[in-house]
Design a protein around this motif. Structure first.
Motif, PDB file in Angstrom:
ATOM      1  N   ASP A  20      49.705   8.204  47.480  1.00 47.68           N
ATOM      2  CA  ASP A  20      48.197   7.919  47.619  1.00 47.68           C
ATOM      3  C   ASP A  20      48.209   7.464  49.058  1.00 47.68           C
ATOM      4  O   ASP A  20      49.267   6.498  49.675  1.00 47.68           O
ATOM      5  N   ALA A  21      47.506   8.067  49.895  1.00 49.22           N
ATOM      6  CA  ALA A  21      47.399   7.824  51.366  1.00 49.22           C
ATOM      7  C   ALA A  21      46.875   6.465  51.649  1.00 49.22           C
ATOM      8  O   ALA A  21      47.240   5.734  52.420  1.00 49.22           O
ATOM      9  N   ALA A  22      46.015   5.768  50.726  1.00 47.94           N
ATOM     10  CA  ALA A  22      45.305   4.570  50.801  1.00 47.94           C
ATOM     11  C   ALA A  22      46.462   3.413  50.573  1.00 47.94           C
ATOM     12  O   ALA A  22      46.499   2.531  51.237  1.00 47.94           O
ATOM     13  N   PHE A  23      47.364   3.788  49.432  1.00 49.27           N
ATOM     14  CA  PHE A  23      48.369   2.620  49.385  1.00 49.27           C
ATOM     15  C   PHE A  23      49.354   2.714  50.591  1.00 49.27           C
ATOM     16  O   PHE A  23      49.764   1.786  51.083  1.00 49.27           O
ATOM     17  N   ARG A  24      49.814   3.853  51.269  1.00 53.11           N
ATOM     18  CA  ARG A  24      50.584   3.800  52.274  1.00 53.11           C
ATOM     19  C   ARG A  24      49.845   3.194  53.457  1.00 53.11           C
ATOM     20  O   ARG A  24      50.633   2.393  54.458  1.00 53.11           O
ATOM     21  N   GLU A  25      48.676   3.431  53.808  1.00 54.34           N
ATOM     22  CA  GLU A  25      47.938   2.547  54.770  1.00 54.34           C
ATOM     23  C   GLU A  25      47.954   1.225  54.532  1.00 54.34           C
ATOM     24  O   GLU A  25      48.171   0.335  55.667  1.00 54.34           O
ATOM     25  N   SER A  26      47.742   0.706  53.396  1.00 52.19           N
ATOM     26  CA  SER A  26      47.710  -0.552  53.262  1.00 52.19           C
ATOM     27  C   SER A  26      48.912  -1.269  53.462  1.00 52.19           C
ATOM     28  O   SER A  26      49.044  -2.395  53.939  1.00 52.19           O
ATOM     29  N   VAL A  27      50.100  -0.522  53.319  1.00 50.93           N
ATOM     30  CA  VAL A  27      51.475  -0.949  53.482  1.00 50.93           C
ATOM     31  C   VAL A  27      51.730  -1.129  54.829  1.00 50.93           C
ATOM     32  O   VAL A  27      52.276  -2.051  55.544  1.00 50.93           O
ATOM     33  N   ALA A  28      51.155  -0.030  55.785  1.00 49.84           N
ATOM     34  CA  ALA A  28      51.362  -0.018  56.917  1.00 49.84           C
ATOM     35  C   ALA A  28      50.431  -1.291  57.757  1.00 49.84           C
ATOM     36  O   ALA A  28      50.930  -1.837  58.692  1.00 49.84           O
ATOM     37  N   ASN A  29      49.211  -1.542  57.178  1.00 45.91           N
ATOM     38  CA  ASN A  29      48.526  -2.875  57.779  1.00 45.91           C
ATOM     39  C   ASN A  29      49.216  -4.159  57.580  1.00 45.91           C
ATOM     40  O   ASN A  29      49.262  -4.639  58.525  1.00 45.91           O
ATOM     41  N   VAL A  30      49.940  -4.351  56.273  1.00 44.86           N
ATOM     42  CA  VAL A  30      50.641  -5.353  56.115  1.00 44.86           C
ATOM     43  C   VAL A  30      51.817  -5.620  57.223  1.00 44.86           C
ATOM     44  O   VAL A  30      52.048  -6.641  57.407  1.00 44.86           O
ATOM     45  N   ALA A  31      52.440  -4.527  57.381  1.00 38.42           N
ATOM     46  CA  ALA A  31      53.731  -4.646  58.249  1.00 38.42           C
ATOM     47  C   ALA A  31      53.381  -4.680  59.444  1.00 38.42           C
ATOM     48  O   ALA A  31      53.968  -5.647  60.015  1.00 38.42           O
ATOM     49  N   ARG A  32      52.215  -4.375  60.016  1.00 40.50           N
ATOM     50  CA  ARG A  32      51.574  -4.760  61.461  1.00 40.50           C
ATOM     51  C   ARG A  32      51.068  -6.173  61.278  1.00 40.50           C
ATOM     52  O   ARG A  32      51.361  -7.012  62.135  1.00 40.50           O
ATOM     53  N   TYR A  33      50.662  -6.606  60.275  1.00 43.88           N
ATOM     54  CA  TYR A  33      50.070  -8.147  60.260  1.00 43.88           C
ATOM     55  C   TYR A  33      51.423  -9.051  60.290  1.00 43.88           C
ATOM     56  O   TYR A  33      51.456 -10.115  60.850  1.00 43.88           O
ATOM     57  N   ALA A  34      52.463  -8.809  59.505  1.00 44.66           N
ATOM     58  CA  ALA A  34      53.864  -9.327  59.486  1.00 44.66           C
ATOM     59  C   ALA A  34      54.317  -9.731  60.656  1.00 44.66           C
ATOM     60  O   ALA A  34      54.807 -10.574  60.935  1.00 44.66           O
TER      61      ALA A  34
END
Length: 311
Positions: free
Chosen positions: A88-102
Motif C-alpha cells: 500500500d502506497a499510503a502505508f509506505r508514505e506514512s512510514v516516510a513521514n514518521v522517518a522524517r519526523y524522527a
C-alpha cells in the motif's frame, strides 16, 4: 527378643518445638515464583494475549461469498494482509513521514533536554525548582489539550503564529515542523528531569578533579558529565525512537485544522483508519504488528550500539 518401647518415650521432650512441616529449601524456591506471579499475570494478560490475538486477526479477512446475502465471512489469507499493507502506497508514505519526523524530533528534543539539564546542574540558578517545574509543566498537559492549543495558535484566523512565521504552519510544507514543535514542547521537560536526575548522581570528586586539572564548565560538561550519564542517554533515545514510531495524537488533532494531514499520515493513523473507519481488522492487525516489529528492531539496534560504545 523383641523390646517394646513405650510410645511416651518416642515423643519429643516437653517444651520442644515440633519440626518444620515443610522443608525450608522448598519455601525458598517458591518465594520468587510467588513474588513474580503478579507481574507474570499482567504480562500475559496485557502483552502476550493481545499480541497473540492481533496475530490471529492478521491471518484472516472478511469477504462476501456468492451474492453476498449471507454477509461477510472470515477467510484465512495467511500472509495476504501483510502483503497488502507493505504494498500500500499510503502505508509506505506514512512510514516516510514518521522517518522524517524522527530525524528532526529525536536529536532536537534530546539535545534541548540535555542542554537544559546541564545548565541546571552546572550553573548557580536562583529558584532552580521553579525553573525545573516551568520546563516540566508542558508534559503535565494532556496531549489532546496541548494539540488543540497549538492548533489554535497555528490557525490562520485566530492564531498569532500563522502571521508571524514566514511559512504556513498548517500547509503541506509546514505541517511537519509544526508537529515536531508540538512534540518537542511537550517532551523536553520530561527528558530534562531524567537527565538532571542522572547528573546529580555524578560523583562530586570527579568534577572537582576536572576543575583542578583546569577544565572549564563547558569542557567538564562535555568530557566528564555527558560520558558518565551515557546509559541514561541511550535509554531515553530508545524510548524516544519508539514514541516517534507511535506518533498519533498531534497529527490526529491537526487533521481538523489542516487538509495536509491525511487519515494515513502516520502508521498509527493508518491502523486507526483501517480498524475503526474501514472496519478491516485484519489489515489493521497486520500493520500494527509490522509497526511493533519495527519498534523492536530499532530498539535492539540502539541498545546494541550503546553496548558497543560503553565497552
Amino acid at each position: 527378643m523383641t523390646v517394646v518401647v513405650p510410645e511416651a518415650e518416642t515423643r519429643p521432650p516437653t517444651g520442644a518445638s515440633p519440626g518444620p512441616t515443610r522443608p525450608p529449601r522448598r519455601r525458598s524456591r517458591l518465594a520468587p515464583l510467588v513474588l513474580a506471579a503478579p507481574f507474570a499475570l499482567l504480562l500475559v494478560g496485557t502483552v502476550l494475549v493481545p499480541i497473540a490475538y492481533a496475530l490471529y486477526l492478521s491471518l484472516f479477512t472478511e469477504r462476501l461469498s456468492g451474492l453476498g446475502f449471507d454477509g461477510p465471512h472470515d477467510v484465512f489469507v495467511w500472509l495476504g494482509n501483510y502483503a497488502d499493507v507493505l504494498g500500500d502506497a499510503a502505508f509506505r508514505e506514512s512510514v516516510a513521514n514518521v522517518a522524517r519526523y524522527a530525524l528532526i524530533h529525536v536529536p532536537l528534543m534530546l539535545g534541548c533536554a540535555l542542554a537544559l539539564a546541564l545548565l541546571l546542574d552546572g550553573a548557580t540558578v536562583r529558584l532552580r525548582q521553579v525553573w525545573t517545574l516551568a520546563v516540566f509543566l508542558p508534559y503535565a498537559v494532556p496531549g489532546v489539550i496541548a494539540g488543540l492549543i497549538w492548533a489554535y495558535l497555528y490557525s490562520p484566523s485566530i492564531g498569532p503564529l500563522n502571521a508571524a512565521l514566514p511559512w504556513d504552519p498548517l500547509g503541506s510544507d509546514g505541517v511537519l515542523p509544526s508537529i515536531v514543535n508540538m512534540a518537542t514542547w511537550q517532551w523536553t521537560g520530561y527528558n530534562m528531569i531524567i537527565f538532571y536526575t542522572a547528573l546529580r548522581t555524578v560523583p562530586r570528586e570527579v568534577l572537582e578533579a576536572s576543575t583542578v586539572d583546569g577544565a572549564g564548565p563547558i569542557r567538564t560538561a562535555l568530557a566528564v558529565k555527558v560520558p558518565m550519564i551515557r546509559p541514561t542517554l541511550f535509554v531515553a533515545l530508545v524510548f524516544t525512537v519508539i514514541g516517534s514510531l507511535q506518533l498519533f495524537t498531534e497529527p490526529l488533532v491537526l487533521r481538523s485544522f489542516s487538509s495536509s494531514v491525511t487519515s494515513t499520515w502516520t502508521p498509527s493513523l493508518y491502523v486507526y483508519e483501517a480498524a475503526f473507519i474501514s472496519n478491516d481488522y485484519g489489515r489493521a492487525a497486520a500493520a500494527s504488528l509490522l509497526l511493533a516489529l519495527a519498534s523492536a528492531l530499532l530498539s535492539a539496534l540502539v541498545m546494541r550500539l550503546s553496548t558497543r560504545r560503553s565497552r
